[in-house]
Design a protein around this motif. Structure first.
Motif, short mmCIF file in Angstrom:
data_model
loop_
_atom_site.label_atom_id
_atom_site.label_comp_id
_atom_site.label_asym_id
_atom_site.label_seq_id
_atom_site.Cartn_x
_atom_site.Cartn_y
_atom_site.Cartn_z
N ILE A 102 0.85 -1.19 0.00
CA ILE A 102 0.00 0.00 0.00
C ILE A 102 0.88 1.25 0.00
O ILE A 102 1.82 1.37 0.79
N ARG A 103 0.58 2.18 -0.89
CA ARG A 103 1.33 3.43 -1.00
C ARG A 103 1.02 4.37 0.19
O ARG A 103 0.03 4.16 0.90
N PRO A 104 1.82 5.41 0.37
CA PRO A 104 1.54 6.37 1.46
C PRO A 104 0.23 7.12 1.31
O PRO A 104 -0.25 7.70 2.28
N ASP A 105 -0.36 7.16 0.11
CA ASP A 105 -1.68 7.78 -0.06
C ASP A 105 -2.79 6.74 -0.07
O ASP A 105 -3.88 7.00 -0.57
N ALA A 106 -2.51 5.59 0.53
CA ALA A 106 -3.51 4.51 0.71
C ALA A 106 -4.07 4.03 -0.62
O ALA A 106 -5.28 3.80 -0.76
N VAL A 107 -3.19 3.86 -1.60
CA VAL A 107 -3.52 3.27 -2.90
C VAL A 107 -2.71 1.99 -3.04
O VAL A 107 -1.54 1.93 -2.62
N VAL A 108 -3.33 0.96 -3.60
CA VAL A 108 -2.63 -0.31 -3.78
C VAL A 108 -1.55 -0.14 -4.85
O VAL A 108 -1.82 0.31 -5.96
N ALA A 109 -0.30 -0.50 -4.49
CA ALA A 109 0.81 -0.44 -5.44
C ALA A 109 1.07 -1.79 -6.10
O ALA A 109 1.47 -1.85 -7.27
N ALA A 110 0.85 -2.88 -5.35
CA ALA A 110 1.11 -4.23 -5.87
C ALA A 110 0.47 -5.24 -4.92
O ALA A 110 0.13 -4.91 -3.78
N ARG A 111 0.33 -6.47 -5.40
CA ARG A 111 -0.18 -7.54 -4.55
C ARG A 111 0.32 -8.88 -5.09
O ARG A 111 0.56 -9.04 -6.30
N TRP A 112 0.51 -9.81 -4.17
CA TRP A 112 0.99 -11.14 -4.51
C TRP A 112 0.27 -12.16 -3.64
O TRP A 112 -0.07 -11.88 -2.48
N GLN A 113 0.09 -13.34 -4.15
CA GLN A 113 -0.55 -14.39 -3.36
C GLN A 113 0.45 -15.13 -2.48
O GLN A 113 0.06 -15.87 -1.59
N ARG A 114 1.74 -14.90 -2.69
CA ARG A 114 2.78 -15.37 -1.79
C ARG A 114 3.83 -14.28 -1.70
O ARG A 114 4.18 -13.66 -2.71
N CYS A 115 4.33 -14.04 -0.50
CA CYS A 115 5.29 -12.94 -0.30
C CYS A 115 6.66 -13.34 -0.85
O CYS A 115 7.18 -14.42 -0.53
N ASP A 116 7.23 -12.45 -1.64
CA ASP A 116 8.57 -12.62 -2.18
C ASP A 116 9.31 -11.31 -1.92
O ASP A 116 8.95 -10.27 -2.48
N ALA A 117 10.34 -11.35 -1.07
CA ALA A 117 11.02 -10.12 -0.64
C ALA A 117 11.58 -9.35 -1.83
O ALA A 117 11.49 -8.11 -1.88
N ALA A 118 12.18 -10.05 -2.78
CA ALA A 118 12.75 -9.36 -3.93
C ALA A 118 11.67 -8.67 -4.76
O ALA A 118 11.87 -7.54 -5.25
N ALA A 119 10.54 -9.34 -4.92
CA ALA A 119 9.44 -8.74 -5.68
C ALA A 119 8.89 -7.51 -4.97
O ALA A 119 8.57 -6.49 -5.60
N VAL A 120 8.78 -7.59 -3.65
CA VAL A 120 8.29 -6.44 -2.89
C VAL A 120 9.24 -5.26 -3.02
O VAL A 120 8.82 -4.12 -3.26
N GLN A 121 10.54 -5.50 -2.89
CA GLN A 121 11.52 -4.42 -3.00
C GLN A 121 11.51 -3.81 -4.40
O GLN A 121 11.65 -2.60 -4.56
#
Length: 525
Positions: free
Chosen positions: A495-514
């Protein structure tokens, strides 16, 4: 309510004759400029706000504050007060003549912290914002400072400012123009306005009813939005009614394109219109105004180091409450991006994304506003017949109800094409996609929305998230939040600082999040 003032005083720049470099100077102390100032201050950035006046404007003006705007205000410390002092509502009724054509509910599901809409006069909202600004030592609010000139170079912006003691120069890294529909800043930038000016005139009348009076069944305990097409008390035109705070009722009368504005300002004439509408003369006329409106926007929202927000960037009709609300949402979109760029965390493309996202929002709002105006004020006999047919059918058939347009009420624009979004890599059955607003839900005796905004956050549903260099909110795998996000166990939302979805995944992947965080900052992954 006694309205605060921000009287003129000499600044250090004036006394010394030496411009002091400021990270951000905001031109205009209306709701948009004040919101942006509070947002930047919360990010530990010093801000100067200049305004050519030293007081809050009179009259109700904007009165409807939408759920998203209330959530922004809440993050800045004034949302609960606005919601408490204003009139909460979510139900609307539309009449054709005296017959109800249809009704609507803006928030049919329960369990959100903020209501669908709160009606509170703009001067009272501004008073709350001004007081919050005056209590924040990171913000200087300078009254009777009029922007007289603007020049940019590769390092910043020089502002020539006129005060009661003469002209002086200010220096800023970035300037944000929040100086209204007649924006001098926009004129200095040479930006044109694209869109349409509507010829119809409208009358606003704020009235206070006599104690105990309930004409037309008006019930302050159950406020609703009422809109009439061709009512018997104002034939051939439309009328809008809203409850306001302090026992006031806001009535908008369509007068038509040929109305004599000066004649319509006569208090006796206004009282006669209101008496015909209410069926009583037991009221006090508190404030009135005649207005026309435009649906248009500036061709650019960014010119170098100067950015436009609010009415300086876009204008819409009042039907749908999209003006002030979209301006506050401009500030919400821009604040975190400016802060990231000033800290070296975001690339220049991040500010380009402000222009792209908010032009898309402006075009969306202008489209809704223009369609509503065309329905409210048909320009041809054929359009009038089509409107009458839609209104007649809406009273009896479901398919015709969406055709009736008395102003689609303000909702935040989805920015699914934003360059800051990371596209879905998984198949999702539901939930908000990247670019959509993040929904609220009850959480641990409070609200999820209270924990969103201000910084990036990772929502982890039912599983611990890897360390991704971002704040993690652990949420249950079941429950209302998971339902609203369409989140299977183990999934995560960025979630972005303005409360907008930036991305989503069905399994957490640290590299993808970064990588998604880098993309959301306008940087290469």
């Amino acid at each position: 309510m006694d309205l605060p003032r921000y009287p003129y005083h000499q600044s250090l720049e004036q006394r010394s004759g030496q411009p002091q470099r400021r990270p951000v100077v905001i031109v205009g102390a209306g709701p948009v400029g004040l919101t942006l100032a509070l947002d930047l201050a919360r990010r530990e950035l010093p801000v100067v706000v200049i305004d050519d006046s030293d007081r809050i404007g009179e009259g109700s003006r904007a009165v409807c504050w939408a759920k998203k705007t209330l959530e922004v205000f809440d993050r800045l410390g004034v949302g609960e007060a606005v919601a408490r002092e204003g009139v909460r509502w979510q139900l609307g009724r539309v009449f054709h003549g005296e017959r109800e054509a249809y009704r609507f509910d803006l928030l049919p599901e329960a369990q959100h912290k903020m209501p669908a809409m709160v009606n509170l006069q703009q001067d009272q909202v501004e008073a709350r914002l001004v007081r919050a600004v005056q209590l924040d030592g990171r913000i200087e609010l300078r009254g009777r400072h009029e922007l007289a000139g603007l020049a940019q170079d590769g390092e910043g912006v020089t502002l020539k400012v006129r005060t009661p003691d003469g002209l002086f120069d200010m220096r800023a890294d970035w300037v944000v123009a929040c100086d209204g529909a007649r924006s001098p800043t926009r004129t200095m930038l040479g930006l044109g306005f694209q869109g349409q000016v509507f010829e119809d005139r409208f009358l606003i009348a704020d009235v206070r009813l006599a104690p105990g009076a309930r004409p037309r069944g008006l019930d302050p305990a159950r406020p609703e939005r009422w809109f009439w097409f061709d009512p018997p008390f104002h034939r051939g035109q439309s009328v809008l009614l809203h409850a306001q705070a302090d026992g006031l009722w806001r009535i908008d009368f369509q007068l038509g394109r040929h109305a004599d504005a000066e004649a319509e300002r006569d208090p006796g004439r206004i009282r006669a219109r209101v008496a015909a509408m209410l069926g009583t003369e037991g009221f006090e006329l508190a404030w009135s105004s005649i207005y026309q409106f435009c649906c248009r926007r500036a061709e650019r929202f960014r010119v170098g180091r100067v950015l436009l927000a609010g009415d300086a960037a876009h204008q819409v009709s009042p039907f749908g409450a999209r003006g002030a609300n979209s301006g506050v949402q401009d500030a919400d979109n821009l604040g975190w991006k400016l802060a990231a760029v000033l800290r070296g965390e975001g690339g220049d493309a991040l500010l380009d994304s402000y222009e792209q996202e908010r032009i898309a929002a402006a075009d969306d709002n202008i489209g809704h506003s223009t369609r509503a105006t065309d329905f409210i004020s048909p320009k041809s006999a054929l359009s009038l017949r089509l409107r009458k047919a839609a209104l007649d059918l809406a009273a009896h058939t479901g398919f015709a109800k969406p055709l009736v347009n008395s102003g689609r009420l303000s909702l935040p624009t989805e920015v699914r094409d934003s360059p800051l979004n990371t596209p879905d890599g998984d198949a999702w059955a539901g939930g908000p996609a990247p670019g959509c607003p993040a929904p609220d839900a009850p959480l641990d005796g409070g609200w999820l929305g209270e924990r969103l905004g201000g910084e990036f956050a990772l929502l982890a549903f039912g599983a611990a998230a890897a360390d991704c260099g971002v704040r993690v909110l652990a949420l249950p795998a079941d429950g209302l939040a998971a339902q609203r996000y369409g989140a299977p166990p183990g999934s995560v939302y960025l979630i972005r600082p303005d409360a907008v979805v930036a991305a989503r995944w069905q399994r957490c992947d640290a590299a993808a999040v970064q990588a998604a965080i880098a993309r959301a900052h306008g940087r290469p992954a």
